[in-house]
Scaffold this active site. Structure first.
Site, PDB file in Angstrom:
ATOM      1  N   CYS A 379       0.827  -1.316   0.046  1.00 14.02           N
ATOM      2  CA  CYS A 379      -0.157   0.041  -0.020  1.00 14.02           C
ATOM      3  C   CYS A 379       1.065   1.162   0.097  1.00 14.02           C
ATOM      4  O   CYS A 379       1.726   1.582  -1.070  1.00 14.02           O
ATOM      5  CB  CYS A 379      -0.941  -0.065   1.258  1.00 14.02           C
ATOM      6  SG  CYS A 379      -2.465   1.072   1.070  1.00 14.02           S
ATOM      7  N   HIS A 519      -3.549  -5.342   0.166  1.00 11.76           N
ATOM      8  CA  HIS A 519      -2.835  -5.848   1.535  1.00 11.76           C
ATOM      9  C   HIS A 519      -2.801  -7.223   1.554  1.00 11.76           C
ATOM     10  O   HIS A 519      -3.584  -7.856   1.997  1.00 11.76           O
ATOM     11  CB  HIS A 519      -3.642  -5.281   2.573  1.00 11.76           C
ATOM     12  CG  HIS A 519      -3.605  -3.818   2.927  1.00 11.76           C
ATOM     13  ND1 HIS A 519      -2.536  -3.200   3.872  1.00 11.76           N
ATOM     14  CD2 HIS A 519      -4.094  -2.665   2.355  1.00 11.76           C
ATOM     15  CE1 HIS A 519      -2.733  -2.007   3.688  1.00 11.76           C
ATOM     16  NE2 HIS A 519      -3.368  -1.702   2.858  1.00 11.76           N
ATOM     17  N   GLU A 521      -1.412  -9.635   3.300  1.00 14.40           N
ATOM     18  CA  GLU A 521      -1.166  -9.989   4.802  1.00 14.40           C
ATOM     19  C   GLU A 521      -2.560 -10.559   5.161  1.00 14.40           C
ATOM     20  O   GLU A 521      -2.722 -11.420   5.901  1.00 14.40           O
ATOM     21  CB  GLU A 521      -0.354  -9.144   5.530  1.00 14.40           C
ATOM     22  CG  GLU A 521      -1.359  -7.860   5.831  1.00 14.40           C
ATOM     23  CD  GLU A 521      -1.425  -6.911   5.074  1.00 14.40           C
ATOM     24  OE1 GLU A 521      -1.550  -5.486   5.500  1.00 14.40           O
ATOM     25  OE2 GLU A 521      -0.738  -6.844   3.738  1.00 14.40           O
TER      26      GLU A 521
END
Length: 547
Positions: A379, A519, A521
Protein backbone atom coordinates in the site's frame (compact mmCIF):
# COMPACT_ATOMS: atom_id res chain seq x y z
CA UNK A 1 -30.55 -23.48 12.57
CA UNK A 2 -27.23 -22.57 14.17
CA UNK A 3 -26.35 -23.09 17.79
CA UNK A 4 -25.01 -19.90 19.38
CA UNK A 5 -21.95 -19.53 21.59
CA UNK A 6 -21.60 -16.13 23.25
CA UNK A 7 -18.09 -15.31 24.48
CA UNK A 8 -17.83 -12.63 27.15
CA UNK A 9 -15.01 -11.32 29.32
CA UNK A 10 -14.58 -10.16 32.89
CA UNK A 11 -12.13 -8.72 35.43
CA UNK A 12 -9.88 -7.00 32.85
CA UNK A 13 -9.81 -6.49 29.09
CA UNK A 14 -7.28 -7.93 26.62
CA UNK A 15 -7.43 -11.42 28.13
CA UNK A 16 -7.64 -13.08 24.72
CA UNK A 17 -11.35 -13.49 24.01
CA UNK A 18 -10.66 -13.16 20.30
CA UNK A 19 -8.03 -15.90 20.31
CA UNK A 20 -10.17 -18.14 22.51
CA UNK A 21 -13.10 -17.66 20.12
CA UNK A 22 -10.92 -18.39 17.08
CA UNK A 23 -9.40 -21.48 18.71
CA UNK A 24 -12.82 -22.79 19.71
CA UNK A 25 -14.07 -22.26 16.17
CA UNK A 26 -11.08 -24.22 14.84
CA UNK A 27 -11.74 -27.06 17.30
CA UNK A 28 -15.40 -27.30 16.30
CA UNK A 29 -14.29 -27.42 12.66
CA UNK A 30 -11.88 -30.22 13.57
CA UNK A 31 -14.91 -32.19 14.76
CA UNK A 32 -16.67 -31.72 11.43
CA UNK A 33 -18.93 -28.77 12.25
CA UNK A 34 -19.30 -25.58 10.22
CA UNK A 35 -18.77 -22.27 12.01
CA UNK A 36 -18.97 -18.51 11.62
CA UNK A 37 -17.52 -16.00 14.08
CA UNK A 38 -18.78 -12.51 14.87
CA UNK A 39 -17.59 -9.53 16.91
CA UNK A 40 -19.87 -7.08 18.70
CA UNK A 41 -17.97 -3.96 19.83
CA UNK A 42 -19.61 -1.61 22.35
CA UNK A 43 -17.68 1.52 21.30
CA UNK A 44 -19.64 4.34 19.65
CA UNK A 45 -17.51 4.59 16.50
CA UNK A 46 -19.50 3.31 13.52
CA UNK A 47 -16.48 1.16 12.63
CA UNK A 48 -12.74 1.30 13.39
CA UNK A 49 -11.90 2.75 9.97
CA UNK A 50 -11.25 6.27 11.26
CA UNK A 51 -9.64 5.22 14.57
CA UNK A 52 -5.93 5.79 15.20
CA UNK A 53 -3.77 2.66 14.93
CA UNK A 54 -2.31 3.65 18.31
CA UNK A 55 -5.83 3.67 19.76
CA UNK A 56 -7.25 0.53 18.18
CA UNK A 57 -4.52 -1.39 16.41
CA UNK A 58 -4.96 -2.78 12.92
CA UNK A 59 -8.11 -2.31 10.88
CA UNK A 60 -8.94 -5.67 9.30
CA UNK A 61 -10.63 -5.41 5.89
CA UNK A 62 -12.98 -8.08 4.55
CA UNK A 63 -13.53 -9.15 0.95
CA UNK A 64 -16.78 -7.18 0.81
CA UNK A 65 -15.12 -4.01 2.08
CA UNK A 66 -15.93 -3.87 5.78
CA UNK A 67 -13.42 -2.17 8.08
CA UNK A 68 -13.42 -4.30 11.21
CA UNK A 69 -11.67 -5.19 14.45
CA UNK A 70 -8.38 -7.10 14.27
CA UNK A 71 -10.06 -10.05 16.03
CA UNK A 72 -11.74 -10.87 12.72
CA UNK A 73 -8.23 -11.49 11.42
CA UNK A 74 -7.77 -14.13 14.12
CA UNK A 75 -11.11 -15.67 13.16
CA UNK A 76 -10.10 -15.96 9.51
CA UNK A 77 -6.58 -17.22 10.20
CA UNK A 78 -7.78 -19.97 12.53
CA UNK A 79 -10.88 -21.15 10.66
CA UNK A 80 -10.24 -20.18 7.03
CA UNK A 81 -13.79 -18.76 6.88
CA UNK A 82 -13.80 -15.38 5.12
CA UNK A 83 -15.42 -12.70 7.26
CA UNK A 84 -18.20 -10.49 5.92
CA UNK A 85 -19.72 -7.10 6.71
CA UNK A 86 -22.38 -8.93 8.69
CA UNK A 87 -19.76 -10.37 11.05
CA UNK A 88 -18.84 -7.09 12.75
CA UNK A 89 -20.96 -4.44 14.42
CA UNK A 90 -20.47 -1.63 16.92
CA UNK A 91 -22.73 0.44 19.15
CA UNK A 92 -22.18 3.27 16.69
CA UNK A 93 -23.53 1.19 13.81
CA UNK A 94 -26.46 -0.11 15.86
CA UNK A 95 -27.51 3.37 17.03
CA UNK A 96 -27.01 4.75 13.51
CA UNK A 97 -29.33 2.09 12.09
CA UNK A 98 -31.95 2.78 14.77
CA UNK A 99 -31.87 6.54 14.16
CA UNK A 100 -32.09 6.08 10.38
CA UNK A 101 -35.18 3.91 10.87
CA UNK A 102 -36.70 6.51 13.20
CA UNK A 103 -36.18 9.24 10.59
CA UNK A 104 -37.86 7.06 7.95
CA UNK A 105 -40.84 6.54 10.24
CA UNK A 106 -40.21 2.81 10.51
CA UNK A 107 -41.22 2.79 14.18
CA UNK A 108 -44.62 4.34 13.47
CA UNK A 109 -44.25 7.16 15.96
CA UNK A 110 -43.12 5.06 18.92
CA UNK A 111 -40.80 6.45 21.59
CA UNK A 112 -37.36 5.04 20.72
CA UNK A 113 -35.69 3.28 23.65
CA UNK A 114 -32.72 1.02 24.33
CA UNK A 115 -35.23 -1.73 25.12
CA UNK A 116 -36.71 -2.85 22.78
CA UNK A 117 -35.42 -0.89 19.78
CA UNK A 118 -31.65 -1.02 20.29
CA UNK A 119 -31.70 -4.57 21.63
CA UNK A 120 -33.91 -5.70 18.75
CA UNK A 121 -31.43 -4.22 16.28
CA UNK A 122 -28.63 -6.21 17.94
CA UNK A 123 -30.72 -9.39 17.86
CA UNK A 124 -31.45 -8.87 14.17
CA UNK A 125 -27.70 -8.63 13.58
CA UNK A 126 -27.12 -11.88 15.48
CA UNK A 127 -29.74 -13.74 13.46
CA UNK A 128 -28.29 -12.95 10.01
CA UNK A 129 -27.16 -16.19 8.33
CA UNK A 130 -28.21 -18.45 11.19
CA UNK A 131 -29.30 -21.16 8.75
CA UNK A 132 -25.88 -21.32 7.06
CA UNK A 133 -23.72 -22.96 9.75
CA UNK A 134 -23.80 -25.37 12.67
CA UNK A 135 -22.32 -22.93 15.19
CA UNK A 136 -22.32 -19.14 15.42
CA UNK A 137 -19.65 -17.83 17.80
CA UNK A 138 -20.30 -14.25 18.93
CA UNK A 139 -17.67 -12.35 20.92
CA UNK A 140 -18.79 -9.34 22.97
CA UNK A 141 -16.03 -6.74 23.21
CA UNK A 142 -14.98 -5.17 26.49
CA UNK A 143 -15.78 -6.59 29.92
CA UNK A 144 -18.98 -7.29 31.81
CA UNK A 145 -20.00 -4.18 33.73
CA UNK A 146 -18.86 -1.67 31.09
CA UNK A 147 -21.71 0.82 30.75
CA UNK A 148 -21.54 0.94 26.94
CA UNK A 149 -21.77 -2.85 26.76
CA UNK A 150 -25.03 -3.20 28.71
CA UNK A 151 -27.34 -3.12 25.64
CA UNK A 152 -25.33 -5.99 24.10
CA UNK A 153 -25.51 -8.11 27.23
CA UNK A 154 -29.23 -7.46 27.49
CA UNK A 155 -29.68 -8.34 23.81
CA UNK A 156 -27.86 -11.68 24.08
CA UNK A 157 -29.83 -12.47 27.26
CA UNK A 158 -33.08 -11.89 25.37
CA UNK A 159 -31.79 -13.76 22.33
CA UNK A 160 -31.01 -16.86 24.41
CA UNK A 161 -34.32 -16.66 26.27
CA UNK A 162 -36.27 -16.57 23.01
CA UNK A 163 -34.62 -19.76 21.76
CA UNK A 164 -34.51 -23.30 23.03
CA UNK A 165 -32.18 -23.81 26.01
CA UNK A 166 -30.09 -26.23 23.97
CA UNK A 167 -29.48 -23.62 21.26
CA UNK A 168 -27.43 -21.00 23.16
CA UNK A 169 -24.61 -21.18 25.69
CA UNK A 170 -22.36 -18.62 27.35
CA UNK A 171 -18.57 -18.88 27.67
CA UNK A 172 -17.03 -16.40 30.10
CA UNK A 173 -13.31 -15.57 30.09
CA UNK A 174 -11.80 -14.32 33.35
CA UNK A 175 -8.45 -13.73 35.04
CA UNK A 176 -7.02 -15.63 38.01
CA UNK A 177 -4.37 -13.25 39.37
CA UNK A 178 -1.32 -14.62 41.18
CA UNK A 179 -0.57 -13.01 44.53
CA UNK A 180 3.19 -13.30 44.99
CA UNK A 181 3.10 -12.32 48.66
CA UNK A 182 0.96 -15.31 49.60
CA UNK A 183 2.04 -17.53 46.73
CA UNK A 184 -1.48 -18.36 45.59
CA UNK A 185 -4.03 -17.79 42.86
CA UNK A 186 -7.00 -15.64 43.80
CA UNK A 187 -10.44 -16.72 42.61
CA UNK A 188 -12.43 -13.83 44.08
CA UNK A 189 -12.19 -11.58 40.95
CA UNK A 190 -13.64 -14.43 38.89
CA UNK A 191 -16.43 -14.97 41.41
CA UNK A 192 -17.35 -11.29 41.32
CA UNK A 193 -17.19 -11.21 37.52
CA UNK A 194 -19.64 -14.11 37.32
CA UNK A 195 -21.81 -12.43 39.98
CA UNK A 196 -21.93 -9.31 37.79
CA UNK A 197 -22.85 -11.41 34.76
CA UNK A 198 -25.59 -13.26 36.65
CA UNK A 199 -27.00 -9.95 37.91
CA UNK A 200 -27.95 -9.05 34.33
CA UNK A 201 -29.57 -12.43 33.75
CA UNK A 202 -26.75 -14.41 32.14
CA UNK A 203 -25.43 -17.60 33.72
CA UNK A 204 -22.16 -18.84 32.17
CA UNK A 205 -22.03 -22.47 31.07
CA UNK A 206 -18.24 -22.58 30.62
CA UNK A 207 -15.54 -20.56 32.39
CA UNK A 208 -12.15 -20.03 30.74
CA UNK A 209 -9.64 -18.91 33.38
CA UNK A 210 -6.48 -17.12 32.26
CA UNK A 211 -3.52 -17.72 34.54
CA UNK A 212 0.27 -17.48 34.52
CA UNK A 213 0.47 -20.39 36.98
CA UNK A 214 -1.03 -23.91 37.04
CA UNK A 215 -4.55 -24.00 38.47
CA UNK A 216 -4.83 -26.73 41.15
CA UNK A 217 -7.85 -29.03 41.00
CA UNK A 218 -9.07 -27.74 44.35
CA UNK A 219 -9.18 -24.20 42.92
CA UNK A 220 -11.09 -25.39 39.87
CA UNK A 221 -13.56 -27.15 42.17
CA UNK A 222 -13.90 -23.98 44.25
CA UNK A 223 -14.60 -21.87 41.15
CA UNK A 224 -17.14 -24.42 39.93
CA UNK A 225 -18.93 -24.40 43.30
CA UNK A 226 -19.13 -20.63 43.73
CA UNK A 227 -19.87 -19.89 40.06
CA UNK A 228 -22.39 -22.70 39.62
CA UNK A 229 -20.75 -24.50 36.70
CA UNK A 230 -19.57 -28.08 36.29
CA UNK A 231 -15.95 -28.69 37.44
CA UNK A 232 -15.01 -29.94 33.96
CA UNK A 233 -16.40 -26.68 32.53
CA UNK A 234 -13.71 -24.65 34.34
CA UNK A 235 -11.06 -24.47 31.63
CA UNK A 236 -7.50 -23.32 32.37
CA UNK A 237 -5.90 -21.01 29.82
CA UNK A 238 -2.17 -20.49 30.19
CA UNK A 239 0.30 -18.24 28.40
CA UNK A 240 1.66 -19.88 25.24
CA UNK A 241 4.82 -19.43 23.18
CA UNK A 242 2.75 -18.92 20.03
CA UNK A 243 -0.92 -18.22 19.39
CA UNK A 244 -1.01 -21.18 16.99
CA UNK A 245 -0.67 -23.53 19.94
CA UNK A 246 -4.04 -22.32 21.25
CA UNK A 247 -6.28 -24.89 19.48
CA UNK A 248 -4.20 -27.81 20.76
CA UNK A 249 -3.84 -26.28 24.24
CA UNK A 250 -7.56 -25.58 24.55
CA UNK A 251 -8.35 -29.09 23.33
CA UNK A 252 -6.06 -30.60 25.97
CA UNK A 253 -7.80 -28.43 28.56
CA UNK A 254 -11.20 -29.71 27.39
CA UNK A 255 -12.77 -26.52 26.03
CA UNK A 256 -14.40 -28.04 22.95
CA UNK A 257 -15.69 -31.02 24.94
CA UNK A 258 -17.12 -28.73 27.63
CA UNK A 259 -18.95 -26.71 24.97
CA UNK A 260 -20.40 -29.82 23.32
CA UNK A 261 -21.44 -31.15 26.74
CA UNK A 262 -23.21 -27.86 27.45
CA UNK A 263 -25.15 -28.35 24.21
CA UNK A 264 -25.77 -31.99 25.18
CA UNK A 265 -24.23 -33.20 21.93
CA UNK A 266 -23.40 -36.83 22.56
CA UNK A 267 -21.61 -38.77 21.34
CA UNK A 268 -19.35 -35.95 20.16
CA UNK A 269 -17.50 -36.46 16.85
CA UNK A 270 -13.80 -37.16 17.34
CA UNK A 271 -11.56 -34.23 16.36
CA UNK A 272 -8.98 -34.35 13.59
CA UNK A 273 -6.21 -32.01 14.73
CA UNK A 274 -3.66 -33.03 12.09
CA UNK A 275 -3.67 -29.56 10.55
CA UNK A 276 -2.72 -27.91 13.84
CA UNK A 277 -0.14 -30.54 14.71
CA UNK A 278 1.53 -29.83 11.36
CA UNK A 279 1.47 -26.07 12.06
CA UNK A 280 3.20 -26.62 15.41
CA UNK A 281 5.72 -29.00 13.83
CA UNK A 282 6.69 -26.34 11.30
CA UNK A 283 7.07 -23.75 14.04
CA UNK A 284 8.98 -25.89 16.51
CA UNK A 285 11.27 -27.59 14.01
CA UNK A 286 12.23 -24.61 11.89
CA UNK A 287 15.79 -24.58 10.60
CA UNK A 288 17.75 -21.35 10.52
CA UNK A 289 16.55 -17.78 10.89
CA UNK A 290 16.03 -14.68 8.76
CA UNK A 291 15.93 -11.11 10.05
CA UNK A 292 13.25 -8.82 8.64
CA UNK A 293 12.98 -5.07 9.20
CA UNK A 294 9.42 -3.74 9.18
CA UNK A 295 9.82 0.00 8.57
CA UNK A 296 6.59 1.67 9.63
CA UNK A 297 4.92 4.67 11.24
CA UNK A 298 3.09 2.88 14.05
CA UNK A 299 5.81 0.54 15.31
CA UNK A 300 5.27 1.48 18.97
CA UNK A 301 2.15 -0.71 18.88
CA UNK A 302 2.74 -4.06 17.21
CA UNK A 303 -1.03 -4.67 16.97
CA UNK A 304 -1.08 -1.89 14.36
CA UNK A 305 0.60 -4.39 12.01
CA UNK A 306 -0.93 -7.59 13.40
CA UNK A 307 -1.62 -9.24 10.05
CA UNK A 308 1.87 -8.34 8.79
CA UNK A 309 3.41 -10.07 11.82
CA UNK A 310 1.27 -13.18 11.36
CA UNK A 311 1.84 -13.33 7.58
CA UNK A 312 5.61 -13.24 8.21
CA UNK A 313 5.21 -16.16 10.59
CA UNK A 314 3.21 -18.01 7.92
CA UNK A 315 5.92 -17.28 5.35
CA UNK A 316 8.44 -18.75 7.76
CA UNK A 317 6.29 -21.88 8.19
CA UNK A 318 6.10 -22.32 4.42
CA UNK A 319 9.90 -22.31 4.25
CA UNK A 320 10.55 -24.02 7.62
CA UNK A 321 12.59 -21.08 8.88
CA UNK A 322 12.26 -18.81 11.91
CA UNK A 323 11.41 -15.20 11.16
CA UNK A 324 12.72 -12.52 13.48
CA UNK A 325 10.83 -9.33 12.72
CA UNK A 326 12.16 -6.05 14.11
CA UNK A 327 9.88 -3.01 14.11
CA UNK A 328 11.85 -0.01 12.85
CA UNK A 329 10.37 3.47 13.29
CA UNK A 330 10.57 5.18 9.90
CA UNK A 331 11.13 8.55 11.58
CA UNK A 332 14.23 7.10 13.21
CA UNK A 333 15.64 6.37 9.74
CA UNK A 334 15.13 10.02 8.85
CA UNK A 335 17.21 11.13 11.81
CA UNK A 336 19.86 8.41 12.02
CA UNK A 337 20.16 7.12 8.46
CA UNK A 338 19.47 3.94 6.50
CA UNK A 339 22.51 2.20 8.00
CA UNK A 340 20.06 1.07 10.70
CA UNK A 341 18.93 -1.50 8.12
CA UNK A 342 22.37 -3.13 7.86
CA UNK A 343 22.27 -6.85 8.56
CA UNK A 344 18.64 -7.45 7.67
CA UNK A 345 17.75 -10.11 5.11
CA UNK A 346 14.58 -8.38 3.97
CA UNK A 347 12.70 -5.09 4.34
CA UNK A 348 8.95 -4.54 4.49
CA UNK A 349 7.35 -1.11 4.32
CA UNK A 350 3.67 -1.53 5.29
CA UNK A 351 0.64 0.71 4.85
CA UNK A 352 -0.15 3.94 6.64
CA UNK A 353 -1.58 7.41 6.27
CA UNK A 354 -0.11 10.91 6.32
CA UNK A 355 3.29 12.42 5.57
CA UNK A 356 4.95 11.79 8.94
CA UNK A 357 7.76 9.26 8.60
CA UNK A 358 7.47 8.81 4.85
CA UNK A 359 10.96 10.11 4.06
CA UNK A 360 12.26 7.26 6.21
CA UNK A 361 10.19 4.81 4.16
CA UNK A 362 11.60 6.29 0.96
CA UNK A 363 15.10 5.88 2.40
CA UNK A 364 14.31 2.23 3.18
CA UNK A 365 13.17 1.63 -0.42
CA UNK A 366 16.33 3.26 -1.75
CA UNK A 367 18.51 1.17 0.57
CA UNK A 368 16.79 -2.05 -0.53
CA UNK A 369 17.08 -1.13 -4.21
CA UNK A 370 20.75 -0.19 -4.07
CA UNK A 371 21.87 -2.97 -1.70
CA UNK A 372 19.82 -5.64 -3.52
CA UNK A 373 17.99 -6.55 -0.30
CA UNK A 374 14.54 -8.17 -0.77
CA UNK A 375 11.84 -5.51 -0.46
CA UNK A 376 8.09 -5.83 -0.07
CA UNK A 377 6.14 -2.57 -0.18
CA UNK A 378 2.50 -2.77 0.84
CA UNK A 379 0.00 0.00 0.00
CA UNK A 380 1.87 3.12 1.18
CA UNK A 381 5.05 1.03 0.95
CA UNK A 382 4.49 0.58 -2.79
CA UNK A 383 3.77 4.29 -3.23
CA UNK A 384 6.98 5.25 -1.40
CA UNK A 385 8.98 2.84 -3.58
CA UNK A 386 7.55 4.51 -6.70
CA UNK A 387 8.35 7.98 -5.34
CA UNK A 388 11.92 6.85 -4.58
CA UNK A 389 12.34 5.52 -8.12
CA UNK A 390 10.83 8.67 -9.61
CA UNK A 391 13.19 10.91 -7.65
CA UNK A 392 16.41 8.99 -8.06
CA UNK A 393 16.03 7.13 -11.38
CA UNK A 394 13.38 8.85 -13.50
CA UNK A 395 14.51 12.46 -13.24
CA UNK A 396 11.72 13.77 -11.00
CA UNK A 397 13.51 15.06 -7.88
CA UNK A 398 10.34 16.73 -6.59
CA UNK A 399 8.17 13.59 -6.91
CA UNK A 400 5.75 13.05 -4.05
CA UNK A 401 2.14 12.37 -3.13
CA UNK A 402 -0.95 14.54 -3.32
CA UNK A 403 -1.76 13.21 0.14
CA UNK A 404 1.16 15.16 1.57
CA UNK A 405 0.23 18.34 -0.30
CA UNK A 406 -3.37 18.06 0.88
CA UNK A 407 -2.12 17.62 4.43
CA UNK A 408 0.15 20.68 4.19
CA UNK A 409 -2.40 22.79 2.32
CA UNK A 410 0.00 23.75 -0.47
CA UNK A 411 1.56 22.26 -3.62
CA UNK A 412 5.13 21.06 -3.13
CA UNK A 413 5.43 17.84 -5.17
CA UNK A 414 4.98 16.40 -8.63
CA UNK A 415 2.10 14.06 -7.73
CA UNK A 416 3.19 10.62 -8.94
CA UNK A 417 0.71 9.46 -6.29
CA UNK A 418 -2.69 11.15 -6.57
CA UNK A 419 -6.08 11.25 -4.88
CA UNK A 420 -8.22 8.49 -6.35
CA UNK A 421 -11.49 10.02 -7.53
CA UNK A 422 -12.99 7.18 -9.57
CA UNK A 423 -12.71 3.42 -9.86
CA UNK A 424 -14.70 0.43 -11.07
CA UNK A 425 -16.31 -1.78 -8.44
CA UNK A 426 -18.21 -4.72 -9.88
CA UNK A 427 -20.70 -3.42 -12.42
CA UNK A 428 -20.64 0.24 -11.45
CA UNK A 429 -18.25 3.16 -11.07
CA UNK A 430 -17.45 4.66 -7.67
CA UNK A 431 -16.77 8.40 -7.53
CA UNK A 432 -15.17 10.27 -4.64
CA UNK A 433 -14.33 13.89 -3.78
CA UNK A 434 -11.64 15.22 -1.47
CA UNK A 435 -14.40 16.78 0.66
CA UNK A 436 -16.16 13.44 1.29
CA UNK A 437 -16.39 12.07 4.82
CA UNK A 438 -13.37 10.02 5.84
CA UNK A 439 -15.25 6.97 7.10
CA UNK A 440 -15.99 4.19 4.61
CA UNK A 441 -15.02 6.21 1.53
CA UNK A 442 -11.75 4.53 0.54
CA UNK A 443 -11.29 1.86 -2.11
CA UNK A 444 -12.14 -1.05 0.17
CA UNK A 445 -12.40 -4.81 -0.25
CA UNK A 446 -11.22 -7.39 -2.76
CA UNK A 447 -10.16 -6.26 -6.24
CA UNK A 448 -8.55 -8.10 -9.14
CA UNK A 449 -5.10 -7.35 -10.54
CA UNK A 450 -4.14 -8.43 -14.07
CA UNK A 451 -0.49 -9.56 -14.13
CA UNK A 452 2.14 -9.31 -16.85
CA UNK A 453 3.12 -12.81 -18.10
CA UNK A 454 6.63 -13.79 -17.02
CA UNK A 455 6.80 -11.13 -14.31
CA UNK A 456 8.15 -12.00 -10.88
CA UNK A 457 4.73 -11.45 -9.31
CA UNK A 458 3.18 -13.89 -11.80
CA UNK A 459 5.88 -16.47 -11.03
CA UNK A 460 5.19 -16.13 -7.30
CA UNK A 461 1.55 -16.98 -8.00
CA UNK A 462 2.50 -20.06 -10.08
CA UNK A 463 2.11 -18.30 -13.41
CA UNK A 464 -1.32 -16.82 -12.67
CA UNK A 465 -2.35 -13.88 -14.82
CA UNK A 466 -4.99 -12.63 -12.38
CA UNK A 467 -4.93 -12.40 -8.59
CA UNK A 468 -7.36 -10.96 -6.06
CA UNK A 469 -6.46 -9.24 -2.81
CA UNK A 470 -8.00 -6.78 -0.41
CA UNK A 471 -7.46 -3.03 -0.60
CA UNK A 472 -7.75 -0.05 1.72
CA UNK A 473 -6.56 3.22 0.18
CA UNK A 474 -7.67 6.56 -1.21
CA UNK A 475 -4.40 7.47 -2.96
CA UNK A 476 -2.96 5.64 -5.97
CA UNK A 477 0.13 5.68 -8.19
CA UNK A 478 -0.66 7.78 -11.28
CA UNK A 479 -0.45 5.60 -14.41
CA UNK A 480 0.40 8.62 -16.58
CA UNK A 481 3.98 8.34 -15.30
CA UNK A 482 4.19 4.66 -16.25
CA UNK A 483 6.32 5.06 -19.39
CA UNK A 484 8.78 7.36 -17.65
CA UNK A 485 9.15 5.02 -14.67
CA UNK A 486 9.39 1.86 -16.76
CA UNK A 487 12.14 3.46 -18.84
CA UNK A 488 14.00 3.90 -15.54
CA UNK A 489 13.62 0.19 -14.75
CA UNK A 490 10.48 0.07 -12.59
CA UNK A 491 8.05 -2.35 -14.22
CA UNK A 492 4.28 -2.00 -13.77
CA UNK A 493 3.63 -5.74 -13.60
CA UNK A 494 0.05 -5.64 -12.35
CA UNK A 495 -2.85 -3.35 -13.28
CA UNK A 496 -6.57 -3.15 -12.56
CA UNK A 497 -8.69 -4.95 -15.20
CA UNK A 498 -9.53 -1.63 -16.90
CA UNK A 499 -5.81 -0.79 -17.11
CA UNK A 500 -6.17 2.48 -15.20
CA UNK A 501 -4.86 1.66 -11.72
CA UNK A 502 -1.35 0.30 -11.01
CA UNK A 503 -1.57 -2.68 -8.66
CA UNK A 504 1.98 -4.13 -8.68
CA UNK A 505 5.43 -2.72 -9.43
CA UNK A 506 8.80 -4.50 -9.48
CA UNK A 507 12.39 -3.86 -10.53
CA UNK A 508 13.52 -6.10 -13.37
CA UNK A 509 17.20 -5.98 -12.37
CA UNK A 510 16.67 -6.64 -8.65
CA UNK A 511 16.66 -10.12 -7.05
CA UNK A 512 13.34 -9.44 -5.29
CA UNK A 513 11.76 -5.97 -5.12
CA UNK A 514 7.97 -5.85 -5.29
CA UNK A 515 5.38 -3.26 -4.32
CA UNK A 516 1.66 -4.01 -4.17
CA UNK A 517 -1.22 -1.59 -3.67
CA UNK A 518 -3.23 -4.34 -1.95
CA UNK A 519 -2.85 -5.92 1.48
CA UNK A 520 -1.94 -9.59 0.85
CA UNK A 521 -1.28 -10.09 4.57
CA UNK A 522 -5.02 -9.98 5.26
CA UNK A 523 -5.68 -13.32 3.53
CA UNK A 524 -2.65 -15.21 4.84
CA UNK A 525 -3.30 -18.25 7.04
CA UNK A 526 -0.97 -20.66 8.87
CA UNK A 527 -2.07 -23.54 6.65
CA UNK A 528 -2.28 -21.37 3.51
CA UNK A 529 0.44 -18.68 3.63
CA UNK A 530 0.07 -15.69 1.32
CA UNK A 531 2.26 -16.46 -1.73
CA UNK A 532 3.89 -13.01 -1.58
CA UNK A 533 5.02 -13.54 2.00
CA UNK A 534 6.22 -17.09 1.33
CA UNK A 535 8.17 -15.79 -1.67
CA UNK A 536 9.54 -12.84 0.30
CA UNK A 537 10.84 -15.09 3.09
CA UNK A 538 12.34 -17.44 0.48
CA UNK A 539 14.18 -14.46 -1.04
CA UNK A 540 15.31 -13.40 2.44
CA UNK A 541 16.74 -16.89 2.97
CA UNK A 542 18.71 -16.53 -0.26
CA UNK A 543 19.96 -13.15 0.95
CA UNK A 544 20.97 -14.63 4.32
CA UNK A 545 23.12 -17.21 2.52
CA UNK A 546 24.88 -14.42 0.59
CA UNK A 547 25.65 -12.28 3.65
Amino acid sequence: MARYIFITGGVVSSLGKGLASAALGALLQARGFTVRLRKLDPYLNVDPGTMSPFEHGEVFVTDDGAETDLDLGHYERFTGVSARKTDSVSSGRIYSNVLEKERRGAYLGKTIQVIPHVTNEIKDFLAVGEDEVDFMLCEIGGTVGDIEGLPFFEAIRQFAQERARSQCIFVHLTLLPWLAASGELKTKPTQHSVKELRSIGIAPDVLVCRSEHPIPEKERAKIALFCNVRPDAVIPAYDLKTIYEAPLAYHRAGLDQAVLDAFQISPAPRPDLTRWEDVMDRLENAEGQVRIAVVGKYTQLEDAYKSIAEALTHGGMANRVRVRADWVDSEKLEGEGAHLLDGYNGIIVPGGFGERGTEGMIAAAKYAREKKVPYLGICLGMQMAVIEGARNLAGMPDAGSEEFDHEAGKTRFTPVVYHLKEWVQGNYTVQRKLTDDKGGTMRLGAYTAVLVPGSKISEIYDGALEIEDRHRHRYEVDAKYRDQLEAAGLSFSGMSPDGRLPEVVEYRDHPWFIGVQSHPELKSKPFQPAPLFAGFIRAAMDNERLV
